[in-house]
Each structure stands twice: as structure tokens, then as C-alpha cells.
Design a protein around this motif. Structure first.
Motif, mmCIF file in Angstrom:
data_model
loop_
_atom_site.group_PDB
_atom_site.id
_atom_site.type_symbol
_atom_site.label_atom_id
_atom_site.label_comp_id
_atom_site.label_asym_id
_atom_site.label_seq_id
_atom_site.Cartn_x
_atom_site.Cartn_y
_atom_site.Cartn_z
ATOM 1 N N PRO A 81 -7.464 -12.285 -7.851
ATOM 2 C CA PRO A 81 -7.582 -10.943 -7.283
ATOM 3 C C PRO A 81 -6.609 -10.646 -6.147
ATOM 4 N N SER A 82 -5.945 -11.665 -5.624
ATOM 5 C CA SER A 82 -5.046 -11.442 -4.482
ATOM 6 C C SER A 82 -3.578 -11.327 -4.872
ATOM 7 N N LEU A 83 -3.289 -11.174 -6.161
ATOM 8 C CA LEU A 83 -1.889 -11.043 -6.576
ATOM 9 C C LEU A 83 -1.221 -9.817 -5.956
ATOM 10 N N PHE A 84 -1.997 -8.839 -5.532
ATOM 11 C CA PHE A 84 -1.422 -7.664 -4.898
ATOM 12 C C PHE A 84 -0.602 -8.042 -3.662
ATOM 13 N N LYS A 85 -0.921 -9.152 -3.038
ATOM 14 C CA LYS A 85 -0.159 -9.588 -1.868
ATOM 15 C C LYS A 85 1.266 -9.959 -2.260
ATOM 16 N N ILE A 86 1.407 -10.580 -3.415
ATOM 17 C CA ILE A 86 2.752 -10.889 -3.927
ATOM 18 C C ILE A 86 3.459 -9.590 -4.274
ATOM 19 N N ASP A 87 2.745 -8.683 -4.948
ATOM 20 C CA ASP A 87 3.330 -7.389 -5.315
ATOM 21 C C ASP A 87 3.808 -6.637 -4.084
ATOM 22 N N ASP A 88 2.998 -6.635 -3.028
ATOM 23 C CA ASP A 88 3.369 -5.935 -1.792
ATOM 24 C C ASP A 88 4.653 -6.513 -1.196
#
Length: 147
Positions: A81-88
Motif C-alpha cells: 500500500p505504500s508504493l505511492f511513496k515511490i511514485d511521489d
């Protein structure tokens, strides 16, 4: 089935390498003697050996399983669920250094990220030239397949 087979091979290995088995058991005992009872130490020791065998299954799985089967396995078994941190970070044109404490077999994280389209570079040291060559072939092949 594969894990059971590796467990069988592992039991044979430790049968013939009894000294190595005793050293592992003694290391676990020393690490936990002050804080755990003998039953807990026995459980931890069993889990250590299971972890070692899982490690070898992971190496075999990563090196020889087909890319579609790897993808299916990850889709079914891994939540991130924390892949958004990589995306950001990537949206900001920033790179990331992702360091894990895993020493030994090539772990799932780089393959998982690559199959989701993230650019990755991996620094590894393989125990055998055969494993290194196989992993390089797979990396090249998956690039050409769009995976």
C-alpha cells in the motif's frame, strides 16, 4: 510441493553436515538463553531452519520460475500500500535508494517492483557463476518481453 522437496534435501544436508546444524542451534540458544525458555528456543530454532529452507526456495523460484507465474504469485501474495511513496519521489524527478537487510538469495522486492514498471538497478554478489548468468539472462529476457 517444492518447499517440501527443499525441506527433504535440507534434512539430508544437515544430516551430513551435523556440525553446521549444531552450530546454528547453539547460536540460537546463546542468542535467546537469557530471555526465552527452552520450549521457545526450540520453536525459534525450528523457525530458523525453516527460514533457511525458505531462502533456498526463494532463490530457485526467482531464478527459474516463468515471468507470468512470478507476476501471478506476487499479485496473489503481496500487498504494497505504500508504493505511492515511490511514485511521489519519481514524479518529483528524485531517485530512491532502497536498501534491505537481506543477504544471500536475490529477494522478491526488486522483481516485484520491476513487474510493476518501476525502474530498478540491483547490486548483487552471486555464489555461483551459473546463478549470475541465469539472473542476467532473465533480466534481459524480461526487458524484451515488456515485463
Amino acid at each position: 510441493m517444492a518447499f517440501r522437496y527443499v525441506c527433504f534435501l535440507g534434512s539430508l544436508y544437515y544430516f551430513f553436515r551435523a556440525r553446521e546444524k549444531r552450530q546454528i542451534m547453539e547460536a540460537v540458544r546463546k542468542a535467546f538463553a537469557a530471555t526465552k525458555g527452552s520450549r521457545e528456543i526450540k520453536t525459534i530454532t525450528r523457525d530458523v531452519f525453516r527460514g533457511i529452507l525458505h531462502h533456498y526456495c526463494e532463490k530457485l523460484f526467482n531464478a527459474y520460475e516463468s515471468v507470468p507465474n512470478l507476476r501471478a504469485f506476487f499479485d496473489q501474495n503481496i500487498e504494497a500500500p505504500s508504493l505511492f511513496k515511490i511514485d511521489d519521489a519519481l514524479k518529483k524527478k528524485r531517485g530512491l535508494l532502497f536498501v534491505t537487510g537481506h543477504f544471500g538469495g536475490i529477494e522478491y522486492i526488486p522483481i516485484f517492483l520491476s513487474l510493476r514498471g518501476y525502474p530498478i538497478s540491483v547490486v548483487i554478489k552471486c555464489a555461483t557463476a551459473q546463478l549470475k548468468d541465469r539472473l542476467h539472462e532473465r533480466a534481459q529476457g524480461s526487458r524484451h518481453q515488456g515485463d
